[in-house]
Design an enzyme around this catalytic site. Structure first.
Site, PDB file in Angstrom:
ATOM      1  N   GLY A 234      32.725  21.268  46.126  1.00 38.28           N
ATOM      2  CA  GLY A 234      32.925  20.006  45.425  1.00 38.28           C
ATOM      3  C   GLY A 234      32.082  18.877  45.990  1.00 38.28           C
TER       4      GLY A 234
ATOM      5  N   ARG B   4      35.665  43.931  56.233  1.00 37.70           N
ATOM      6  CA  ARG B   4      37.017  43.415  56.427  1.00 37.70           C
ATOM      7  C   ARG B   4      38.109  44.304  55.878  1.00 37.70           C
ATOM      8  NH1 ARG B   4      35.867  37.034  55.359  1.00 37.70           N
ATOM      9  NH2 ARG B   4      34.801  36.852  57.335  1.00 37.70           N
TER      10      ARG B   4
ATOM     11  N   GLU C 280      35.282  28.781  46.023  1.00 36.96           N
ATOM     12  CA  GLU C 280      36.258  29.873  46.085  1.00 36.96           C
ATOM     13  C   GLU C 280      37.130  29.926  44.829  1.00 36.96           C
ATOM     14  OE1 GLU C 280      38.422  30.025  49.779  1.00 36.96           O
ATOM     15  OE2 GLU C 280      39.808  31.534  49.028  1.00 36.96           O
TER      16      GLU C 280
ATOM     17  N   HIS D 230      43.447  35.839  53.548  1.00 36.95           N
ATOM     18  CA  HIS D 230      42.433  34.944  54.049  1.00 36.95           C
ATOM     19  C   HIS D 230      41.597  34.310  52.949  1.00 36.95           C
ATOM     20  CE1 HIS D 230      39.213  33.439  56.478  1.00 36.95           C
ATOM     21  NE2 HIS D 230      38.325  34.240  55.927  1.00 36.95           N
TER      22      HIS D 230
HETATM   23  C1  LIG Z   1      40.321  30.162  58.524  1.00 35.74           C
HETATM   24  C2  LIG Z   1      39.171  30.419  57.600  1.00 35.74           C
HETATM   25  C3  LIG Z   1      37.923  30.780  58.109  1.00 35.74           C
HETATM   26  C4  LIG Z   1      36.843  31.011  57.265  1.00 35.74           C
HETATM   27  N1  LIG Z   1      35.640  31.348  57.819  1.00 35.74           N
HETATM   28  C5  LIG Z   1      34.586  31.550  56.991  1.00 35.74           C
HETATM   29  C6  LIG Z   1      33.316  31.847  57.533  1.00 35.74           C
HETATM   30  O1  LIG Z   1      33.137  31.951  58.743  1.00 35.74           O
HETATM   31  N2  LIG Z   1      32.279  32.012  56.698  1.00 35.74           N
HETATM   32  C7  LIG Z   1      32.432  31.902  55.348  1.00 35.74           C
HETATM   33  O2  LIG Z   1      31.450  32.009  54.645  1.00 35.74           O
HETATM   34  N3  LIG Z   1      33.634  31.608  54.815  1.00 35.74           N
HETATM   35  C8  LIG Z   1      34.716  31.425  55.594  1.00 35.74           C
HETATM   36  N4  LIG Z   1      35.926  31.136  55.044  1.00 35.74           N
HETATM   37  C9  LIG Z   1      36.051  30.951  53.588  1.00 35.74           C
HETATM   38  C10 LIG Z   1      35.536  29.592  53.198  1.00 35.74           C
HETATM   39  O3  LIG Z   1      35.838  28.639  54.184  1.00 35.74           O
HETATM   40  C11 LIG Z   1      36.124  29.084  51.908  1.00 35.74           C
HETATM   41  O4  LIG Z   1      36.109  30.062  50.967  1.00 35.74           O
HETATM   42  C12 LIG Z   1      35.322  27.917  51.369  1.00 35.74           C
HETATM   43  O5  LIG Z   1      35.119  26.962  52.345  1.00 35.74           O
HETATM   44  C13 LIG Z   1      35.997  27.314  50.166  1.00 35.74           C
HETATM   45  O6  LIG Z   1      35.332  26.118  49.821  1.00 35.74           O
HETATM   46  P1  LIG Z   1      35.683  25.357  48.510  1.00 35.74           P
HETATM   47  O7  LIG Z   1      34.782  24.202  48.455  1.00 35.74           O
HETATM   48  O8  LIG Z   1      35.653  26.291  47.382  1.00 35.74           O
HETATM   49  O9  LIG Z   1      37.203  24.901  48.648  1.00 35.74           O
HETATM   50  P2  LIG Z   1      37.982  24.037  49.735  1.00 35.74           P
HETATM   51  O10 LIG Z   1      37.164  23.711  50.891  1.00 35.74           O
HETATM   52  O11 LIG Z   1      39.285  24.718  49.947  1.00 35.74           O
HETATM   53  O12 LIG Z   1      38.242  22.670  49.008  1.00 35.74           O
HETATM   54  C14 LIG Z   1      39.208  22.504  48.033  1.00 35.74           C
HETATM   55  C15 LIG Z   1      39.212  21.055  47.637  1.00 35.74           C
HETATM   56  O13 LIG Z   1      39.908  20.898  46.438  1.00 35.74           O
HETATM   57  C16 LIG Z   1      40.855  19.874  46.521  1.00 35.74           C
HETATM   58  N5  LIG Z   1      41.917  20.238  45.616  1.00 35.74           N
HETATM   59  C17 LIG Z   1      42.515  21.441  45.460  1.00 35.74           C
HETATM   60  N6  LIG Z   1      43.435  21.385  44.489  1.00 35.74           N
HETATM   61  C18 LIG Z   1      43.417  20.131  44.028  1.00 35.74           C
HETATM   62  C19 LIG Z   1      44.154  19.446  43.018  1.00 35.74           C
HETATM   63  N7  LIG Z   1      45.082  20.058  42.314  1.00 35.74           N
HETATM   64  N8  LIG Z   1      43.878  18.148  42.821  1.00 35.74           N
HETATM   65  C20 LIG Z   1      42.942  17.507  43.533  1.00 35.74           C
HETATM   66  N9  LIG Z   1      42.218  18.105  44.484  1.00 35.74           N
HETATM   67  C21 LIG Z   1      42.461  19.397  44.726  1.00 35.74           C
HETATM   68  C22 LIG Z   1      41.218  19.809  47.957  1.00 35.74           C
HETATM   69  O14 LIG Z   1      41.671  18.517  48.289  1.00 35.74           O
HETATM   70  C23 LIG Z   1      39.875  20.123  48.617  1.00 35.74           C
HETATM   71  O15 LIG Z   1      39.126  18.945  48.689  1.00 35.74           O
HETATM   72  C24 LIG Z   1      37.015  30.902  55.875  1.00 35.74           C
HETATM   73  C25 LIG Z   1      38.254  30.546  55.359  1.00 35.74           C
HETATM   74  C26 LIG Z   1      39.335  30.341  56.202  1.00 35.74           C
HETATM   75  C27 LIG Z   1      40.662  30.029  55.604  1.00 35.74           C
END
Ligand SMILES: Cc1cc2nc3c(=O)[nH]c(=O)nc-3n(C[C@H](O)[C@H](O)[C@H](O)COP(=O)(O)OP(=O)(O)OC[C@H]3O[C@@H](n4cnc5c(N)ncnc54)[C@H](O)[C@@H]3O)c2cc1C
Ligand code: HEM
Ligand code: FES
Lengths: 256, 281, 640
Positions: free
Chosen positions: C47, C332, C427, C403
């Site tokens: 985002g 994994r 994700e 995870h």
């Molecule tokens: C502990 C852990 C370790 C990880 N390590 C790795 C790694 O080493 N390498 C790798 O590639 N991946 C890793 N991952 C996976 C990776 O971090 C995530 O898949 C990725 O960062 C997701 O990013 P995103 O931008 O899609 O979502 P997120 O970063 O989860 O962001 C979601 C956003 O949406 C907002 N949001 C959600 N719902 C709403 C709503 N209803 N209204 C308003 N806002 C909302 C939240 O506020 C947030 O800002 C790891 C995950 C975890 C949990």
């Protein structure tokens, strides 16, 4: 695994910014020493809800000490008694049976209380918005290995960049200053070759934005002790040096 | 509660209307700037530079002053054909500095003006930062704080500072203007010193004030490196030692005068020196 | 809305598709860009990078997050690293190899064209992040360092200590902050999306609830991007942050967006085992630890000695034994199931016998404690803080935990869902990882989507809307959605039952974990599909939410999220039940080889299952997008 008994939690309740707030005491009969401090609050909240009372509002999210959301003053220390540890990673094994644990929200003018233990830390974002970035719009970046960065420099930058933006430095500072946060954010970028072009503009903008919200630094060193990432106050000295230079350099480049 | 009153307090304080999006927070920030020094002094970081620089001036003065005063232990010397207390001669020498470039006493006044400016700036900065810091936490913590690093010295800077400033007045009134000094004689440093410090309450004032100064410097000297941005991992370890050293030096040196006076080591003897009248004859 | 699963894959050979797309997509002229408004929900890697880039291009952007600051999104927690086909090590890496590894790692259940594009832009991501000041680990010569990660035979993972996600998110957040400061992005924080509104067959905007005041309001735009993260918290215990939830994607699903492959969830092999019943979340120990740690369990189920006292001969280094070529770096899902088998066989270690050892003794002996400290110091400290044990002296105990979720909203090549104008990134979407995600590829995908894909594909759609006004939030569809949302939260407050939302979440999570977790069976899934609706009924009548709806109320927020997990949970189980094969993160006990390896069914299941909302969570409609493999031939995924 063993248990702690008779823990008294003296916790701050405040229904909103306008309420003056008060401490409320709760007795926890038994809790495992493997529980985290926030899990203790979860359990307490569960019992509050089950007896029809409103749960205690507190900020938290990752519970891994990295998102910087959790923010409690525990027994007079920001993030509680364990050094280099955020509230969410504090475990009950650091306490003993019979303890009275006092929990307060972080207090600073820049961090108004929203409810109970939840505060608004938006001014930290304002500091970043004013200059805590490198202008690198998407698309035009050169190859990542074009500019080698000596490992010690990258490491020093990383030491500063570890800041999780929780605001414990402000909470712990007797003056409510945000110099450790600002210094860390600035040093992260100012140490890197990529950060040089905007270095002094950044220094000036960030310091002056910080000034709008926070107190000043007396070099007590409380911030470093409270920082869950143990960021060194060296970054404050770096910030000060860059701020002074910014006053000369920025004027000079402006007059060009 | 009314949403708008909430909005001003809460999350995104973008406008008077209450909760709304955050945007444009950095726009218009680089407006016209005030003249350099005022601009610099307007931020807390700038003020701390001023505190540190004026503090360094103060340290320079205090150390110099103390070393000069140590001459009191050198007793009487031959001077311009007569005999005089070494400190008195030193006092006169200060007035003669840079003569003939400047008329008699002028350089001392320039130094004094510099010192006064430094002290005033130091006090102004200390005052405005104290106000700023008070405002930065309008509601105090409601439970006891458990400080980790902040020490007595760092937390009492403004009190030790006030003690020092009060003392400064007393000190000037006593030994420069002679208001409280029985039988004060302009220029007779050794005599005035003895007359003042042989009174036990006065000696106590000197002792307390200098200990306060020492405490102030114990934190101040360490702190000024941070404020000035003088940070070098190779030298950082020496900062604490330097601060302790300077603070101890000042306290031991300055506290020795009242003690030695009470002990009779500093003891004015009018017969040991050639009096002014005698000289002028 | 009818479901159209045309993936709109561009023509041409695989390696040229993305370039062809970029060459022929419709653009929006720079001076017209400011006439468009785009809503981006979520400020994680996907985002924040999308919002910043779209604003840089000149579009008007409204960004939403339920966090207090964009920088707190759960991306911050990623530890291990981010992949990119830079081949800086000269060890044989290439775009093709990353593409190949990802398709193979995803067990042939992802769309080749998307994955190839991901591998192509991976190299730009590293350049971009370094330019923004991400302090990636360096070698002494000043060049970027790499480590290897599970599922790959090359070193292509870039990292910043054990905090790669944090550093990348801070980088993306700073770009976003710059645009906020400049006035190009309006940031709405502590605002939760609670509904999506469609008008005239396209997405017109969103309805939000202010988490501080409870106010429900509408926001409209020409296009909406959901980048709201994964739904791993459906399991209750997971490595996700406490607030991660499925509300945004679920609400979109209810408004017509197809949900793809909800049963593809990833279990991470290296988490700290649960210590007690009240545990609120599980903590991941970065997978990078498997580079130097050796996984073992005692050979005997009756073992009672401390780890150090168990002689080598009585230890079973089962990953090294079963998968000699990948050893401790087996993917994994493979290592997770192996751990489960060991624990189920009674060989588990720790007070609850619910973990396996991850032992560094050999590595410390070989490299010295300092090297290990340099590589993993902060992870070791974290482990010690949580467990009270010192991993330099005793082996870590680990166990798999939920995870990551590969499933998500179905998107086409342009990342558009089945609702025109509604995009999904990071994700939250189903796109690139198939049935299993390789380590360090989620960060890559989130940033690829936000920085390098969406900004291109969105203009193709917007160009058709030139001079069309932003929809009016006074439209009756918005008003209807607002009323429905307000009523929903009022309903939670008025049930007046006896149990907290957390209670229901925990119970629901248990059902899903037991039946739709690491190993699934028809019987278990059917059982779950009867238990979940029953518990859901109880939720509707016995929920208790204290407090009010006009100020911060975390219990109320939670109630809404848990309700959405109920409906999603049913879909996860249904999807798992209908997918009669084992692939990647989805392991059906009925479909395994004699040696316990997964048995994929390419004949019948080489497709994406995209579910349509029917109005009844128990009766969703299944659609299929067939997957065709042009470049990579199906093969059994073997890591032996
Ligand atoms: C502990 C852990 C370790 C990880 N390590 C790795 C790694 O080493 N390498 C790798 O590639 N991946 C890793 N991952 C996976 C990776 O971090 C995530 O898949 C990725 O960062 C997701 O990013 P995103 O931008 O899609 O979502 P997120 O970063 O989860 O962001 C979601 C956003 O949406 C907002 N949001 C959600 N719902 C709403 C709503 N209803 N209204 C308003 N806002 C909302 C939240 O506020 C947030 O800002 C790891 C995950 C975890 C949990
Ligand atoms: C005249 C009365 C004085 C007052 C009211 C005063 C007050 C203070 C205060 C409040 C501070 C701490 C400021 C802060 O960090 O927030 C300070 C710092 C300091 N003071 Fe003073 N002070 C006085 C006199 C002196 C004198 C005489 C000296 C030198 C001998 C001195 C040397 C210093 C130094 C070196 C510092 C540290 C500056 C820094 O942190 O950068 N002060 N003073
Ligand atoms: S909850 Fe994320 S740092 Fe504590």
């Amino acid at each position: 695994m063993s248990h702690l008994n008779n823990i008294t939690i003296k916790i701050w309740r405040q229904s909103g910014p306008a309420d003056s707030g008060r401490f409320e005491s709760h007795l926890i009969d038994e809790i495992s020493d493997e529980a985290s401090f926030l899990e203790l609050l979860d359990i307490l909240n569960e019992t509050l809800i089950e007896s029809g009372l409103e749960a205690i509002a507190f900020d938290h999210d990752c519970r891994e000490g990295i998102c910087g959301t959790c923010s409690l003053m525990i027994d007079g220390r920001a993030h509680g008694p364990e050094r280099g540890t955020a509230t969410c990673q504090l475990h009950m094994r650091k306490f003993s049976s019979g303890d009275t644990i006092v929990v307060e929200p972080w207090r600073a003018k820049a961090f108004p209380i929203i409810k109970d233990l939840m505060v608004d830390r938006a001014p930290l974002d304002r500091i970043i918005e004013s200059g805590g970035f490198i202008t690198a719009e998407t698309g035009g970046a050169p190859d990542a290995n074009l500019i080698p960065i000596p490992k010690p420099v990258a490491d020093a930058s990383m030491d500063a960049a570890e800041c999780i933006g929780c605001g414990a430095c402000v909470a712990a500072c007797p003056n409510g200053a945000a110099n450790l946060f600002t210094g860390a954010k600035m040093s992260h970028l100012n140490l890197l070759p990529q950060g040089q072009a905007e270095r002094f503009k950044r220094a000036e903008a960030m310091v002056e934005t910080m000034d709008e919200y926070f107190g000043s630094c007396t070099n007590h060193g409380e911030c470093e002790a409270a920082c869950p990432k143990s960021i060194s106050i060296d970054v404050i000295a770096m910030m000060n040096a860059d701020y002074l230079k910014s006053k000369f350099k920025n004027r000079k480049s402006l007059s060009r | 509660m009314h949403p708008s009153s909430f909005g001003q307090m809460a999350q995104t304080i973008s406008n008077e209307r209450g909760r709304g999006p955050v945007s444009g927070t950095a726009v218009g920030k680089n407006g016209k700037r005030k003249p350099f020094l005022i601009d610099f002094y307007s931020t807390a970081v700038g003020k701390k530079y001023v505190m540190a620089i004026t503090g360094i001036v103060g340290i320079g003065f205090v150390v110099g002053h103390m070393i000069g005063n140590l001459k009191a232990y050198l007793g009487v010397i031959n001077h311009q054909g007569g005999r005089a207390y070494d400190v008195d001669v030193y006092g006169e020498y200060l007035r003669e500095l840079l003569v003939p470039i400047l008329p008699h006493g002028y350089f001392l006044w320039i130094m004094r003006l510099g010192l006064i400016t430094a002290v005033l700036l130091h006090i102004h900065a200390a005052y405005s930062l104290t106000i700023l810091n008070r405002k930065a936490r309008p509601v105090k913590y409601q439970s006891a704080r458990d400080y980790q690093i902040a020490n007595f010295a760092s937390r009492t800077m403004r009190y030790t500072g006030i003690i020092v400033v009060l003392f400064l007045f007393w000190h000037l009134a006593d030994l420069t203007w002679g208001w409280f000094n029985p039988g004060f004689e302009q220029g007779a440093v050794y005599r005035n010193l003895d007359a003042s410090l042989s009174r036990v309450p006065v000696a106590l004032i000197y002792i307390v004030a200098n200990i306060a100064l020492g405490i102030h410097l114990f934190h101040g000297v360490w702190s000024l490196f941070q404020s000035m941005g003088w940070n070098n991992p190779r030298f950082n370890q020496w900062r604490r030692g330097l601060a302790t050293g300077i603070a101890t030096l000042i306290v031991v040196g300055n506290v020795s005068f009242p003690i030695m006076t009470l002990a009779g080591v500093i003891d004015y003897d009018a017969t040991a020196v050639t009096q002014l009248e005698e000289l002028s004859e | 809305m009818s479901i159209n699963l045309d993936a709109k894959i561009p023509d041409g050979p695989m390696a040229d598709k993305w370039n062809n797309y970029k060459a022929h997509e419709k653009l929006v002229n720079p001076s017209n860009k400011r006439k468009f408004k785009i809503i981006v929900v979520g400020t994680g890697l996907a985002g924040a990078s999308a919002a910043a880039t779209l604003a840089e291009l000149g579009y008007g952007v409204d960004a939403f997050t339920f966090h207090d600051s964009p920088r707190r999104a759960h991306s911050i927690a990623a530890q291990g690293g981010i992949n990119a086909a830079k081949n800086y090590k000269g060890d044989g890496d290439s775009v093709y190899r990353l593409f190949y590894d990802t398709v193979k790692g995803g067990d042939f259940r992802s769309r080749e064209a998307n994955v190839h594009r991901l591998a192509e832009v991976s190299v730009n991501i590293i350049d971009q992040m370094v330019a923004q000041g991400v302090p990636f680990a360096r070698e002494y010569g000043g060049m970027l360092d790499n480590r290897s990660f599970g599922g790959a035979q090359v070193s292509r993972t870039f990292y910043a200590r054990g905090q790669t996600g944090q550093q990348l998110l801070i980088g993306a957040y700073q770009q976003l902050a710059r645009q906020i400061g400049l006035g190009n992005v309006n940031l709405y924080n502590r605002m939760e999306l609670v509904d999506i509104v469609n008008i005239d067959g396209r997405c017109a905007g969103i309805v939000t609830r202010d988490l501080l005041t409870g106010e429900v309001s509408s926001h409209s735009a020409h296009a909406v991007v959901l980048a709201t993260g994964g739904y791993g918290n459906a399991f209750y215990l997971s490595t996700n942050a406490m607030a991660c939830n499925a509300t945004a994607v679920w609400r979109a699903h209810r408004k017509g967006a197809a949900f793809a492959n909800p049963c593809y969830t990833q279990i991470h092999p290296t988490c700290i085992p649960q210590a007690d019943d009240f545990q609120s979340k599980l903590t991941l120990m970065s997978e990078s630890l498997r580079n130097d740690g050796r996984v073992w369990v005692p050979k005997s189920a009756d073992e009672t000695r401390a780890a150090a006292d168990i002689p080598e001969g009585e230890r079973d280094y089962y990953l090294e034994r079963i998968y000699p070529s990948f050893g401790n770096l087996a993917p994994r899902d493979v290592s997770s199931r192996a751990a489960k088998r060991a624990v189920d066989a009674g060989q588990g270690v720790g007070p609850l016998k619910n973990g396996v050892y991850l032992d560094f003794a050999e590595a410390i002996g070989r490299l010295g404690e300092d090297v290990i400290r340099e590589r993993y110091g902060n992870l070791f400290e974290m482990y010690e803080r949580i467990t009270g044990e010192n991993p330099y002296q005793v082996p870590m105990r680990i166990y798999p935990a939920s995870h990551y979720t590969m499933g998500g909203l179905w998107v086409d090549y342009e990342l558009m869902t089945t609702v025109p104008g509604l995009y999904c990134a990071g994700e939250a979407n189903y796109s690139d990882h198939g049935a299993n995600r390789l380590g360090a590829s989620a960060l890559m995908q989130g940033l690829a989507d936000g920085y390098f894909v969406l900004p291109y594909t969105i203009s193709n759609f917007l160009s058709g809307l030139l001079n069309k006004p932003i929809p009016d939030t006074g439209h009756e569809e918005f008003k209807k959605a607002e009323t429905a949302a307000s009523d929903r939260f009022k309903r939670f407050l008025s049930i007046g039952g006896t149990r907290s939302p957390d209670y229901f979440h925990r119970e629901l999570g248990k059902i899903i974990w037991d039946n739709c977790g690491m190993e699934r069976t028809q019987q278990g899934l059917e059982q779950a599909l009867s238990e979940i609706p029953a518990l859901y009924e109880e939720f509707k009548t016995d929920l208790r939410v204290t407090g009010d709806g006009e100020s911060t109320n975390q219990t109320l927020e939670k109630a809404g999220r848990v309700e959405d997990f109920f409906e999603l949970g049913m879909l996860m189980c249904r999807d798992a039940l209908t997918r009669e094969e084992s692939c990647g993160g989805h392991f059906r006990a009925e479909h395994q080889e004699g040696d316990g390896e997964a048995k994929r069914d390419d004949e019948n299941f080489a497709h994406v299952a995209a579910w349509e909302w029917s109005g009844d969570p128990m009766a969703p409609i299944r659609h299929q997008e067939e997957l065709e493999y042009e470049v990579i031939q199906f093969q059994t995924r073997s890591y032996k």
